[in-house]
Design an enzyme around this catalytic site. Structure first.
Site, short mmCIF file in Angstrom:
data_model
loop_
_atom_site.label_atom_id
_atom_site.label_comp_id
_atom_site.label_asym_id
_atom_site.label_seq_id
_atom_site.Cartn_x
_atom_site.Cartn_y
_atom_site.Cartn_z
N LYS A 91 -2.99 -9.90 -0.89
CA LYS A 91 -2.16 -9.64 -2.22
C LYS A 91 -0.96 -10.43 -2.49
O LYS A 91 -0.65 -10.85 -3.50
CB LYS A 91 -2.08 -8.09 -2.38
CG LYS A 91 -0.88 -7.56 -1.71
CD LYS A 91 0.13 -7.18 -2.38
CE LYS A 91 1.08 -6.42 -1.65
NZ LYS A 91 1.33 -6.62 -0.37
N LYS A 124 3.93 -11.95 4.32
CA LYS A 124 4.77 -11.79 3.36
C LYS A 124 5.92 -13.15 3.13
O LYS A 124 6.24 -13.54 1.93
CB LYS A 124 5.37 -10.38 3.51
CG LYS A 124 4.54 -9.33 3.33
CD LYS A 124 5.39 -7.91 3.65
CE LYS A 124 4.18 -6.90 3.61
NZ LYS A 124 3.29 -6.86 2.79
N LYS A 158 -11.47 -10.34 8.71
CA LYS A 158 -10.93 -9.49 7.90
C LYS A 158 -11.88 -7.73 8.00
O LYS A 158 -12.72 -7.97 7.44
CB LYS A 158 -10.62 -9.46 6.35
CG LYS A 158 -9.94 -8.54 5.69
CD LYS A 158 -8.42 -8.35 5.98
CE LYS A 158 -7.85 -7.15 5.08
NZ LYS A 158 -6.22 -7.34 5.73
N GLY A 187 0.92 -1.17 -0.16
CA GLY A 187 0.12 0.09 0.12
C GLY A 187 0.84 1.11 0.04
O GLY A 187 0.52 2.19 -0.60
N ASN A 188 2.06 1.28 0.62
CA ASN A 188 2.77 2.45 0.70
C ASN A 188 3.25 2.83 -0.64
O ASN A 188 3.63 4.10 -1.01
CB ASN A 188 4.00 2.28 1.75
CG ASN A 188 4.95 1.24 1.19
OD1 ASN A 188 4.44 -0.10 1.03
ND2 ASN A 188 6.28 1.41 0.82
#
Length: 317
Positions: free
Chosen positions: A217, A279, A132, A13-14
């Site tokens: 994602k 991740k 979520k 997102g960053n």
């Protein structure tokens, strides 16, 4: 950079939106800055596919939808909102790449964004326990009214109020993978699988039906990288490397590490759920395919160094 590779890049997102700057103009500027960091991958001859997060953007779309929900203009379901975010972010990124190709006289290069569906399993346990949070905050009274009216599952969110929660299932298959693969192999830069892909269920008659859920994602990017037989999965986030003993005096950044060693760190609870944990799990999912694959976790600013092997956390099979 060494030999030409097929690289799947997962943008956090960053890399798309800075805190408190949610206007279209501001996000276009961030997209252009992001592309400047990624362009050297294309200039070096690598075949590149981009997967992006969509959390802030789809959250804002949901807020808009809830704000105008009436009988005449009913709010759209979450899978539709995910599709809207893919089109929006894909537009920003492909335009930024096209402008950059033109500025650098790379006239043979093209960028395209693809609305992408990701098949999930209706048997995934998360559908029985959605966790979520998405959308606006409610008081407890408002939340229970929304639950009764809309059939949403609502939960209290870390003392900040009540919110709707949805499942976050694991991706099983990317519907458009053959098209993405053909485009990437032809040298087209492809933006796809945004937000992990629009979650869909394959029904008994073979048709697809959208489901209100959110796919991580990074897992979406790992699934795409597997389907493309990519050499490298590059996960870009807000830190230069994955770290153990995070925020403690003995904090240590991880450099090159084997899959087995990384799994031990996961088992030891070194990575926060919803932050670094997915991740490293996605990275392990990718490298488990073997064949000399490498997964790299680093910051956007370290992209070139990470591909050269001089920055970031590198997980090898």
């Amino acid at each position: 950079m060494d030999k030409q590779r097929t690289i799947v890049v997962a943008l956090g997102g960053n890399a798309l939106q800075k805190q408190g700057e949610a206007s279209s103009e501001a996000q276009r500027r961030v997209a252009a800055e992001t592309i400047r960091q990624l362009l050297p991958l294309v200039q070096a001859g690598h075949k590149v596919a981009i997967v992006h997060g969509n959390g802030p953007q789809v959250g804002n779309i949901v807020l808009h939808e809830e704000a105008v929900n009436t009988d005449d203009v009913p709010s759209l379901p979450l899978d539709d909102c995910g599709a809207m975010s893919q089109g929006l972010i894909g537009f920003w990124l492909q335009q930024a790449f096209q402008d950059s190709f033109r500025a650098h006289q790379m006239t043979d290069k093209h960028a395209v964004s693809l609305v992408t569906q990701t098949i999930v399993s209706g048997d995934d346990a998360v559908f029985q326990n959605p966790t979520k949070p998405i959308g606006p905050f409610y008081s407890e009274e408002e939340a229970k009214a929304v639950q009764a009216e809309r059939g949403y599952v609502v939960k209290e969110d870390a003392g900040r109020g009540w919110r709707r929660v949805v499942p976050s299932p694991k991706p099983v298959e990317i519907v458009e993978a053959p098209i993405i693969k053909a485009l990437v192999e032809a040298g087209v830069l492809v933006v796809s699988t945004g937000g992990g892909g629009i979650p869909v269920l394959r029904q008994e008659d073979g048709t697809l039906k959208g489901v209100e859920a959110v796919i991580d994602k990074d897992f979406g990017a790992a699934t795409l990288a597997n389907l493309l037989h990519a050499d490298t999965l590059l996960i870009l986030t807000s830190v230069d490397a994955a770290k153990v003993n995070f925020n403690q005096p003995n904090e240590e950044a991880l450099g090159q590490i084997s899959a087995e060693e990384m799994q031990k760190h996961i088992d030891d609870g070194q990575f926060a759920a919803g932050s670094m944990l997915p991740k490293v799990q996605a990275a392990l999912q990718f490298v488990s395919g073997g064949g000399g694959r490498t997964a790299v976790i680093t910051s956007l600013e370290k992209t070139t160094e990470a591909i050269d092997g001089t920055a970031g956390t590198r997980i090898v099979s």
